[in-house]
Motif scaffolding. Structure first.
Motif, PDB file in Angstrom:
ATOM      1  N   LEU A   1     -22.099 -43.394  25.724  1.00 38.41           N
ATOM      2  CA  LEU A   1     -22.055 -43.099  24.301  1.00 38.41           C
ATOM      3  C   LEU A   1     -22.602 -41.703  24.038  1.00 38.41           C
ATOM      4  N   GLY A   2     -21.823 -40.888  23.366  1.00 37.95           N
ATOM      5  CA  GLY A   2     -22.249 -39.535  23.030  1.00 37.95           C
ATOM      6  C   GLY A   2     -22.019 -38.533  24.128  1.00 37.95           C
ATOM      7  N   ASN A   3     -21.396 -38.984  25.232  1.00 36.10           N
ATOM      8  CA  ASN A   3     -21.223 -38.089  26.381  1.00 36.10           C
ATOM      9  C   ASN A   3     -19.822 -37.482  26.370  1.00 36.10           C
ATOM     10  N   TYR A   4     -19.534 -36.678  25.365  1.00 36.82           N
ATOM     11  CA  TYR A   4     -18.236 -36.019  25.280  1.00 36.82           C
ATOM     12  C   TYR A   4     -18.359 -34.618  25.878  1.00 36.82           C
ATOM     13  N   PRO A   5     -17.263 -34.039  26.332  1.00 43.80           N
ATOM     14  CA  PRO A   5     -17.320 -32.675  26.895  1.00 43.80           C
ATOM     15  C   PRO A   5     -17.898 -31.706  25.865  1.00 43.80           C
ATOM     16  N   HIS A   6     -18.887 -30.949  26.268  1.00 42.78           N
ATOM     17  CA  HIS A   6     -19.585 -30.115  25.284  1.00 42.78           C
ATOM     18  C   HIS A   6     -19.592 -28.626  25.619  1.00 42.78           C
ATOM     19  N   ALA A   7     -18.957 -28.204  26.700  1.00 41.09           N
ATOM     20  CA  ALA A   7     -18.977 -26.779  27.067  1.00 41.09           C
ATOM     21  C   ALA A   7     -18.333 -25.925  25.965  1.00 41.09           C
ATOM     22  N   MET A   8     -17.173 -26.373  25.466  1.00 43.42           N
ATOM     23  CA  MET A   8     -16.484 -25.608  24.421  1.00 43.42           C
ATOM     24  C   MET A   8     -17.251 -25.662  23.097  1.00 43.42           C
ATOM     25  N   VAL A   9     -17.931 -26.781  22.864  1.00 46.29           N
ATOM     26  CA  VAL A   9     -18.740 -26.892  21.645  1.00 46.29           C
ATOM     27  C   VAL A   9     -19.874 -25.875  21.676  1.00 46.29           C
ATOM     28  N   VAL A  10     -20.578 -25.814  22.821  1.00 49.18           N
ATOM     29  CA  VAL A  10     -21.680 -24.861  22.980  1.00 49.18           C
ATOM     30  C   VAL A  10     -21.159 -23.428  22.870  1.00 49.18           C
ATOM     31  N   PHE A  11     -20.003 -23.167  23.480  1.00 49.44           N
ATOM     32  CA  PHE A  11     -19.421 -21.820  23.421  1.00 49.44           C
ATOM     33  C   PHE A  11     -19.093 -21.429  21.977  1.00 49.44           C
ATOM     34  N   SER A  12     -18.478 -22.355  21.237  1.00 47.61           N
ATOM     35  CA  SER A  12     -18.082 -22.055  19.850  1.00 47.61           C
ATOM     36  C   SER A  12     -19.301 -21.829  18.958  1.00 47.61           C
ATOM     37  N   ILE A  13     -20.314 -22.688  19.111  1.00 46.99           N
ATOM     38  CA  ILE A  13     -21.518 -22.536  18.290  1.00 46.99           C
ATOM     39  C   ILE A  13     -22.257 -21.258  18.663  1.00 46.99           C
ATOM     40  N   SER A  14     -22.324 -20.948  19.960  1.00 47.34           N
ATOM     41  CA  SER A  14     -22.996 -19.718  20.415  1.00 47.34           C
ATOM     42  C   SER A  14     -22.327 -18.485  19.826  1.00 47.34           C
ATOM     43  N   LEU A  15     -21.002 -18.490  19.825  1.00 48.37           N
ATOM     44  CA  LEU A  15     -20.257 -17.355  19.278  1.00 48.37           C
ATOM     45  C   LEU A  15     -20.518 -17.198  17.787  1.00 48.37           C
ATOM     46  N   ALA A  16     -20.533 -18.320  17.070  1.00 52.84           N
ATOM     47  CA  ALA A  16     -20.781 -18.274  15.628  1.00 52.84           C
ATOM     48  C   ALA A  16     -22.197 -17.763  15.333  1.00 52.84           C
ATOM     49  N   LEU A  17     -23.175 -18.251  16.091  1.00 51.66           N
ATOM     50  CA  LEU A  17     -24.559 -17.815  15.898  1.00 51.66           C
ATOM     51  C   LEU A  17     -24.736 -16.355  16.297  1.00 51.66           C
ATOM     52  N   PHE A  18     -24.002 -15.917  17.302  1.00 48.83           N
ATOM     53  CA  PHE A  18     -24.077 -14.516  17.739  1.00 48.83           C
ATOM     54  C   PHE A  18     -23.586 -13.583  16.629  1.00 48.83           C
TER      55      PHE A  18
ATOM     56  N   ALA B   1     -24.359 -13.835   2.822  1.00 50.62           N
ATOM     57  CA  ALA B   1     -24.199 -15.184   2.278  1.00 50.62           C
ATOM     58  C   ALA B   1     -22.827 -15.757   2.624  1.00 50.62           C
ATOM     59  N   ILE B   2     -21.788 -14.926   2.490  1.00 52.13           N
ATOM     60  CA  ILE B   2     -20.427 -15.376   2.828  1.00 52.13           C
ATOM     61  C   ILE B   2     -20.322 -15.692   4.310  1.00 52.13           C
ATOM     62  N   LEU B   3     -20.909 -14.839   5.150  1.00 51.64           N
ATOM     63  CA  LEU B   3     -20.841 -15.031   6.595  1.00 51.64           C
ATOM     64  C   LEU B   3     -21.543 -16.309   7.015  1.00 51.64           C
ATOM     65  N   VAL B   4     -22.728 -16.563   6.448  1.00 50.08           N
ATOM     66  CA  VAL B   4     -23.463 -17.793   6.777  1.00 50.08           C
ATOM     67  C   VAL B   4     -22.654 -19.018   6.384  1.00 50.08           C
ATOM     68  N   LEU B   5     -22.014 -18.975   5.211  1.00 56.69           N
ATOM     69  CA  LEU B   5     -21.188 -20.102   4.767  1.00 56.69           C
ATOM     70  C   LEU B   5     -20.025 -20.338   5.716  1.00 56.69           C
ATOM     71  N   VAL B   6     -19.351 -19.255   6.135  1.00 55.94           N
ATOM     72  CA  VAL B   6     -18.224 -19.379   7.072  1.00 55.94           C
ATOM     73  C   VAL B   6     -18.680 -19.960   8.400  1.00 55.94           C
ATOM     74  N   VAL B   7     -19.831 -19.515   8.902  1.00 55.94           N
ATOM     75  CA  VAL B   7     -20.348 -19.996  10.186  1.00 55.94           C
ATOM     76  C   VAL B   7     -20.718 -21.479  10.089  1.00 55.94           C
ATOM     77  N   ILE B   8     -21.320 -21.885   8.979  1.00 58.27           N
ATOM     78  CA  ILE B   8     -21.665 -23.300   8.802  1.00 58.27           C
ATOM     79  C   ILE B   8     -20.407 -24.163   8.827  1.00 58.27           C
TER      80      ILE B   8
END
Length: 299
Positions: free
Chosen positions: A14-31, A180-187
């Motif tokens: 349970l909860g063990n879905y592939p997460h490499a692309m998730v981490v990559f996408s979130i890292s890019l958004a936070l960057f 403010a716009i950028l933070v909203l888009v990233v969220i």
């Protein structure tokens, strides 16, 4: 007898879905957020430097003694609106002889030979702290300085100060609006990324419901995974941002003048916290949505 080949089927956790692309996408958004954050930090530092370059010329009365000049310098240095650099008050004395020599060097004209005397006055040049650089504050500072015994006149380029403050205010509002716009888009981007990742788990969630698992039991592994993904993504984004800024400082030496390490580290910590919080809340919303769906809506 024929040998039967058996294949071990790995149990899906349970909860063990592939997460490499998730981490990559979130890292890019936070960057991207981090890059804009560094732009705001450097813009703020530049604004502070520009404001601290504001100077006031304090012209003194004639025939002051060395004791009176020293007293005036200490009086100026003790004012709360004077800028400091390396614990040194930015107060500079210019004698009338130095003023005449500077005028001669700039224009090539010796007015003393024509007038037969030096009409200039001894002066102190005061650099004002950035926190006291508004037009109203500078007018108050001018009045305060002119009230000191031994001061003849105080001058500064008022029109230039008003223009600087006006432009800095406009740029600040524009940058904050973009932020403010950028933070909203990233969220929204992080929220959709996690929602898509959890979409593949919707039937597993329903299966757990059917066997009597509580909502908290179902949500816990997903929320833990999302929080850790946000933390790891924040660390990756911070590391990339730190490496990029160090390279930029090395390649463009002048850029290091705008460096503010304290704010840079605070930004990196903020990226980690933002990644964790957004990941947790986005997963929580998505899981709650799938828990409330009927079986027909899951297809």
């Amino acid at each position: 007898m024929a040998k039967i080949n058996t294949k071990t089927v790995k149990k899906k956790k349970l909860g063990n879905y592939p997460h490499a692309m998730v981490v990559f996408s979130i890292s890019l958004a936070l960057f991207v957020i981090g890059l804009f954050g560094m732009l705001l930090i450097h813009a703020g530092k530049l604004s502070e430097i520009v404001k601290e370059s504001i100077e006031m010329q304090v012209y003194l009365q004639r025939d002051l003694t060395l004791v009176q000049l020293d007293r005036l310098q200490k009086t100026f240095a003790a004012k709360e609106y004077i800028a400091y650099k390396a614990d040194t008050a930015q107060v500079r004395y210019i004698s009338k002889e130095e003023g005449a020599k500077a005028f001669l060097d700039e224009t090539g004209e010796d007015f003393m030979a024509f007038l037969g005397d030096n009409p200039l006055r001894d002066a102190y040049v005061l650099r004002i702290d950035a926190e006291h650089s508004t037009s109203a504050q500078l007018k108050g500072i001018k009045n305060d300085l002119e009230g000191i015994d031994g001061v003849y006149e105080v001058q500064y380029v008022e029109s230039l100060i008003e223009s600087i403050n006006s432009n800095i205010q406009k740029i600040s509002i524009l940058l904050l609006g973009f932020a403010a716009i950028l933070v909203l888009v990233v969220i929204i981007l992080i929220n959709n990324t996690l929602k898509l990742a959890l979409y593949s788990q919707r039937f597993l969630i329903r299966s757990m419901q059917l066997v009597g698992a509580t909502s908290f039991f179902i949500q816990r592994p997903f929320l833990n995974r999302a929080a850790w993904q946000g933390i790891v993504s924040g660390i990756i984004a911070s590391a990339l941002l730190f490496g990029l800024m160090q390279y930029a400082y090395h390649e463009v030496t002048e850029l290091s003048l705008l460096k503010d390490e304290e704010q840079m580290y605070m930004l990196m910590i903020a990226l980690i916290v933002i990644g964790c919080v957004i990941g947790f809340l986005s997963s929580y919303r998505a899981i709650r949505k799938y828990l409330r769906m009927s079986l027909d809506e899951l297809y």
